[in-house]
Design a protein around this motif. Structure first.
Motif, short mmCIF file in Angstrom:
data_model
loop_
_atom_site.label_atom_id
_atom_site.label_comp_id
_atom_site.label_asym_id
_atom_site.label_seq_id
_atom_site.Cartn_x
_atom_site.Cartn_y
_atom_site.Cartn_z
N ARG A 47 33.86 -59.48 -63.72
CA ARG A 47 33.07 -58.25 -63.71
C ARG A 47 33.61 -57.24 -64.72
NH1 ARG A 47 33.96 -53.73 -60.92
NH2 ARG A 47 35.51 -54.79 -59.61
N ARG A 48 34.93 -57.04 -64.75
CA ARG A 48 35.49 -56.06 -65.68
C ARG A 48 35.37 -56.55 -67.13
NH1 ARG A 48 39.21 -54.97 -61.34
NH2 ARG A 48 40.74 -56.48 -62.08
N LEU A 49 35.48 -57.86 -67.36
CA LEU A 49 35.28 -58.41 -68.71
C LEU A 49 33.86 -58.11 -69.20
CD1 LEU A 49 35.89 -60.16 -71.19
CD2 LEU A 49 35.38 -62.18 -69.80
N LYS A 50 32.87 -58.38 -68.36
CA LYS A 50 31.48 -58.15 -68.75
C LYS A 50 31.20 -56.66 -68.96
CE LYS A 50 28.26 -60.58 -66.75
NZ LYS A 50 27.43 -61.25 -65.73
N ALA A 51 31.79 -55.82 -68.11
CA ALA A 51 31.56 -54.38 -68.25
C ALA A 51 32.14 -53.85 -69.57
CB ALA A 51 32.16 -53.64 -67.07
N GLY A 52 33.35 -54.30 -69.91
CA GLY A 52 33.96 -53.84 -71.15
C GLY A 52 33.19 -54.30 -72.38
N LEU A 53 32.77 -55.56 -72.39
CA LEU A 53 31.97 -56.06 -73.52
C LEU A 53 30.64 -55.35 -73.64
CD1 LEU A 53 32.41 -59.96 -73.58
CD2 LEU A 53 33.01 -58.33 -75.38
N THR A 54 29.99 -55.10 -72.51
CA THR A 54 28.69 -54.43 -72.53
C THR A 54 28.81 -53.04 -73.14
OG1 THR A 54 27.96 -55.66 -70.57
CG2 THR A 54 26.77 -53.64 -71.10
N ARG A 55 29.82 -52.27 -72.71
CA ARG A 55 30.00 -50.91 -73.27
C ARG A 55 30.27 -50.95 -74.77
NH1 ARG A 55 32.97 -50.23 -68.43
NH2 ARG A 55 34.92 -50.65 -69.56
N TRP A 56 31.13 -51.88 -75.19
CA TRP A 56 31.46 -51.97 -76.62
C TRP A 56 30.24 -52.33 -77.46
CZ3 TRP A 56 32.48 -56.93 -79.30
CH2 TRP A 56 32.84 -56.75 -80.64
N LEU A 57 29.51 -53.37 -77.06
CA LEU A 57 28.36 -53.81 -77.84
C LEU A 57 27.26 -52.75 -77.87
CD1 LEU A 57 28.21 -57.53 -76.66
CD2 LEU A 57 28.83 -56.72 -78.95
N ALA A 58 27.09 -52.02 -76.75
CA ALA A 58 26.07 -50.98 -76.70
C ALA A 58 26.41 -49.81 -77.61
CB ALA A 58 25.89 -50.49 -75.26
N SER A 59 27.69 -49.66 -77.96
CA SER A 59 28.09 -48.54 -78.82
C SER A 59 27.88 -48.82 -80.31
CB SER A 59 29.57 -48.22 -78.58
OG SER A 59 30.41 -49.25 -79.11
#
Length: 337
Positions: free
Chosen positions: A126-138
């Motif tokens: 869950r934390r891996l997916k959340a971190g990647l999602t925030r980075w890619l969205a930026s």
């Protein structure tokens, strides 16, 4: 387009092109033939008269093209190179982590990943997916593409948890491929080790062709088509002009070149036979109208000067520094229609 371009060489040359394009046993044969067709069409575009496999040179061998342009003649020899792959490795990530990365919503980017360190216990997905999602969205894909064209590296992100560490790189999707919710996020797996062989590959290609025909008494261009994951002009610069070094003299630094380039090698003055090296990165039917050929000009005073076609950008060496490639004022690509 390929069928049409195959009809443009002289009748006696067409069977050879056809047979190599249909070679099911050799991808290299197919791609090298496409490269030659591209060059032939590129030469026809500005009005060159092109001869196929002329009998020139002192060694009795036939280069690919003899070209006449605005009252001048020169010879072009084509060679195809491909980036080498190392030994194949199994995917180092557990399937659960691979699926988690592929499940990250990423409408604008693919990602590549590298496992820097693996821990003994599976990390929280869950934390891996959340971190990647925030980075890619930026990230803005159009801005990343524009910066990459100016030689800015692709953006990267390091994720760490417990004893795990992964490095991700964002690869922009082309505009027509964005927004597909069913598309996987991972674009490049580390299943094969790509070798940083750019300078050696270009240098080896030019060496193989540069002395093959002896004395031609005409300007001679070696045309290198390159299949490369991330092509870098610096690799070609190093291969041809040698490694750039800086010398400190008092407070004023000066620059020079190591004698490890094709034209800067002190032990082989025969390299002056090559007037220039023409390069195109990843030439293929879907990129033929996008990438400009670059002619790297010889700094050797014994080299015969070659004409510059209006479709070519040029690069040259001045006082040990490379002048960046400058494009033509009006670029005419090979004829796609």
């Amino acid at each position: 387009m390929i069928n049409e371009w195959c009809s443009h060489p002289p009748d006696q040359a067409q069977p050879g092109f056809h047979s190599r394009l249909l070679d099911r046993d050799s991808d290299t044969n197919v791609f090298s033939t496409l490269w030659e067709l591209y060059l032939h069409e590129m030469l026809l575009g500005p009005g060159c008269v092109v001869g196929i496999e002329p009998g020139v040179g002192t060694r009795g061998k036939k280069p690919d093209f003899l070209v006449a342009y605005e009252g001048e003649r020169f010879v072009i020899e084509a060679i195809w190179t491909a980036q080498r792959l190392g030994e194949t490795e199994s995917n180092p990530l557990p399937p659960g982590l691979t699926d988690a990365i592929d499940g990250v919503p990423s409408p604008n980017f693919f990602v590549s990943y590298k496992l820097d360190r693996a821990g003994p216990v599976m990390p929280t997905q869950r934390r891996l997916k959340a971190g990647l999602t925030r980075w890619l969205a930026s990230l803005d894909p159009d801005q990343v593409i524009a910066e990459y064209e100016r030689q800015v590296p692709l953006p990267w992100y390091i994720w760490q948890e417990a004893d795990w560490r992964l490095t991700f790189e964002a690869i922009p999707r082309s505009p027509g491929k964005r927004g597909d919710p069913a598309s996987r996020t991972i674009g490049v797996h580390p299943a094969s080790t790509w070798l940083g062989d750019g300078p050696e590959r270009v240098l080896g290609a030019v060496k193989r062709k540069g002395g093959k025909y002896g004395d031609l008494a005409l300007p001679f261009i070696v045309a290198v088509g390159q299949a490369d994951l991330f092509p870098k002009p610096e690799d070609t610069e190093t291969a041809l002009y040698g490694t750039l070094v800086e010398y400190a003299h008092a407070s004023t630094p000066t620059f020079g070149r190591m004698p490890d380039g094709y034209w800067t090698a002190t032990y082989d003055h025969r390299h002056g036979r090559v007037s220039g090296v023409l390069t195109v990165a990843n030439p293929a039917p879907w990129t033929w109208t996008k990438d400009s050929p670059v002619l790297w000009r010889s700094p050797d005073p014994s080299s015969l000067s070659t004409p510059i076609l209006p479709t070519w950008a040029t690069a040259q060496l001045v006082d040990a520094r490379r002048i960046p490639a400058t494009g033509p004022s009006h670029l005419r690509h090979p004829r796609p229609d």
